[in-house]
Write an enzyme that holds these catalytic residues in place. Structure first.
Site, mmCIF file in Angstrom:
data_model
loop_
_atom_site.group_PDB
_atom_site.id
_atom_site.type_symbol
_atom_site.label_atom_id
_atom_site.label_comp_id
_atom_site.label_asym_id
_atom_site.label_seq_id
_atom_site.Cartn_x
_atom_site.Cartn_y
_atom_site.Cartn_z
ATOM 1 N N GLU A 256 -109.378 10.003 -34.979
ATOM 2 C CA GLU A 256 -108.617 8.247 -35.881
ATOM 3 C C GLU A 256 -110.323 7.864 -36.312
ATOM 4 O O GLU A 256 -110.986 6.959 -34.963
ATOM 5 C CB GLU A 256 -108.377 7.623 -35.368
ATOM 6 C CG GLU A 256 -107.188 6.358 -36.042
ATOM 7 C CD GLU A 256 -106.513 4.950 -35.391
ATOM 8 O OE1 GLU A 256 -105.315 6.109 -34.530
ATOM 9 O OE2 GLU A 256 -105.981 4.568 -36.190
ATOM 10 N N ASP B 44 -97.684 3.538 -31.227
ATOM 11 C CA ASP B 44 -97.463 2.412 -30.849
ATOM 12 C C ASP B 44 -98.129 1.505 -32.277
ATOM 13 O O ASP B 44 -97.817 0.470 -31.841
ATOM 14 C CB ASP B 44 -98.691 1.821 -29.559
ATOM 15 C CG ASP B 44 -99.713 2.170 -29.784
ATOM 16 O OD1 ASP B 44 -100.586 3.199 -31.413
ATOM 17 O OD2 ASP B 44 -100.619 1.809 -28.845
ATOM 18 N N SER B 45 -98.233 2.188 -33.203
ATOM 19 C CA SER B 45 -98.400 1.374 -34.036
ATOM 20 C C SER B 45 -97.354 0.336 -34.576
ATOM 21 O O SER B 45 -97.091 -0.407 -36.277
ATOM 22 C CB SER B 45 -99.016 2.356 -35.187
ATOM 23 O OG SER B 45 -97.930 3.566 -35.244
ATOM 24 N N ASP C 123 -96.714 7.460 -27.689
ATOM 25 C CA ASP C 123 -97.312 6.858 -27.025
ATOM 26 C C ASP C 123 -97.527 5.675 -26.089
ATOM 27 O O ASP C 123 -96.635 4.979 -25.835
ATOM 28 C CB ASP C 123 -97.831 5.614 -28.058
ATOM 29 C CG ASP C 123 -99.380 6.243 -29.420
ATOM 30 O OD1 ASP C 123 -100.066 6.441 -28.655
ATOM 31 O OD2 ASP C 123 -98.981 5.611 -30.446
ATOM 32 N N GLU D 131 -104.881 6.608 -25.559
ATOM 33 C CA GLU D 131 -105.587 6.613 -25.652
ATOM 34 C C GLU D 131 -107.581 6.544 -25.090
ATOM 35 O O GLU D 131 -106.627 6.202 -24.016
ATOM 36 C CB GLU D 131 -106.782 5.297 -26.625
ATOM 37 C CG GLU D 131 -105.383 4.893 -27.571
ATOM 38 C CD GLU D 131 -105.973 3.512 -28.611
ATOM 39 O OE1 GLU D 131 -106.063 3.284 -28.066
ATOM 40 O OE2 GLU D 131 -104.311 3.345 -29.874
HETATM 41 O O1 KIV Z 1 -99.602 5.115 -33.368
HETATM 42 C C1 KIV Z 1 -100.122 5.112 -34.358
HETATM 43 O O2 KIV Z 1 -99.412 5.342 -34.885
HETATM 44 C C2 KIV Z 1 -101.026 6.179 -34.006
HETATM 45 C C3 KIV Z 1 -101.313 7.149 -35.225
HETATM 46 C C4 KIV Z 1 -101.484 6.502 -36.394
HETATM 47 C C5 KIV Z 1 -102.061 7.911 -34.563
HETATM 48 O O3 KIV Z 1 -101.429 6.104 -32.858
#
Ligand code: KIV
Length: 263
Positions: free
Chosen positions: A180, A43-44, A82, A113
């Protein structure tokens, strides 16, 4: 790596696991040609691709779109998607709908999460035949509660809590856990106590694997520079040099040439 069983096997064999994020077809195609083990549609994407300040902005629709783009080009790489902000906190039925959307978009597993308060949801997802990856420590969807992107698990009580959460995720049937931004010693302890592999990001060298955001690894946005990132390329330099060269060629009437034109 192409199935969830490979995660357990690699941990048993003491071999490290490499994961990168991807959000689109062209980068997924490049990752598919590499030896990197698996892809995370993180979700980044909300930050890296859409310019938001946090991952709180990610929606299910956004994640489904990125997941299907990556799935179209990732070959036999294992693909984890995610679950976005709050999508697993609105009751089991809503969570299962969201899982269905991501799996139908091409994911092989989902990541979510935390653990406290959604144990039953995790159990239901795992019980439904969907592999679940956990995520502990600096869980970015809780950034507003943490008061910023800060290392978690520094004090004894916090460290014990993260350790307990890791054991809880293993008991609930997760196949792996992302750790993380926690102290390296804590990540090493969790890794040694769990049977499932841990994947670190800002968690030191003692985890079973590592994950990095692709754009960080390629150095395409030097403004995003957390301490744990290693840049393997001056992506920004290379890409802007190519753009400037194109600009110069157009303005000097050197592009296109006859071999780049139709007669
Ligand atoms: O959303 C993401 O990119 C992540 C990773 C950095 C673990 O959750």
């Amino acid at each position: 790596m192409s199935t969830v069983l490979d995660f357990a096997r690699l941990k048993q064999e003491g071999r490290r696991i490499s994961i990168v994020t991807a959000y689109d077809a062209w980068s997924a195609r490049l990752v598919a040609r590499s030896r990197v083990d698996a892809i995370l549609v993180g979700d980044s994407a909300a930050m890296v691709m859409h310019g938001h300040k946090t991952t709180v902005a990610a929606t299910l629709q956004m994640m489904a779109l990125h997941t299907s783009a990556v799935a179209s080009a990732c070959g036999d790489k294992f693909l984890i998607a995610d679950m976005p902000f709050l999508s697993f906190r609105k009751g089991t039925a809503a969570a299962m709908e969201a899982v269905g959307t991501l799996m139908r978009s091409g994911a092989h597993a989902i990541k979510l999460e935390g653990v406290e308060g959604h144990e039953a949801v995790i159990q239901r997802i795992v019980g439904s035949g969907v592999p679940v990856m956990g995520h502990l420590g600096l869980t970015p969807q809780s950034v507003n509660q943490f008061g910023g992107f800060k290392v978690q698990g520094k004090g004894c009580a916090q460290a014990e809590r993260i350790l307990r959460q890791a054991h809880a995720l293993e008991e609930l049937g997760c196949f792996s856990i992302v750790l993380e931004c926690i102290p390296a010693a804590l990540a090493t302890r969790i890794t040694s106590e769990l049977r499932i592999p841990t994947i670190g990001i800002g968690a030191g060298a003692g985890t079973d694997g590592q994950v990095l955001v692709l754009q960080d690894l390629w150095g395409v946005d030097p403004a995003r520079a957390p301490r744990f990132v290693r840049r393997y390329l001056d992506g920004e330099g290379l890409l802007t040099t190519a753009l400037d060269q194109y600009d110069a060629d157009v303005k000097n009437a050197d592009f296109p040439r006859s071999e780049e034109s139709y007669s």
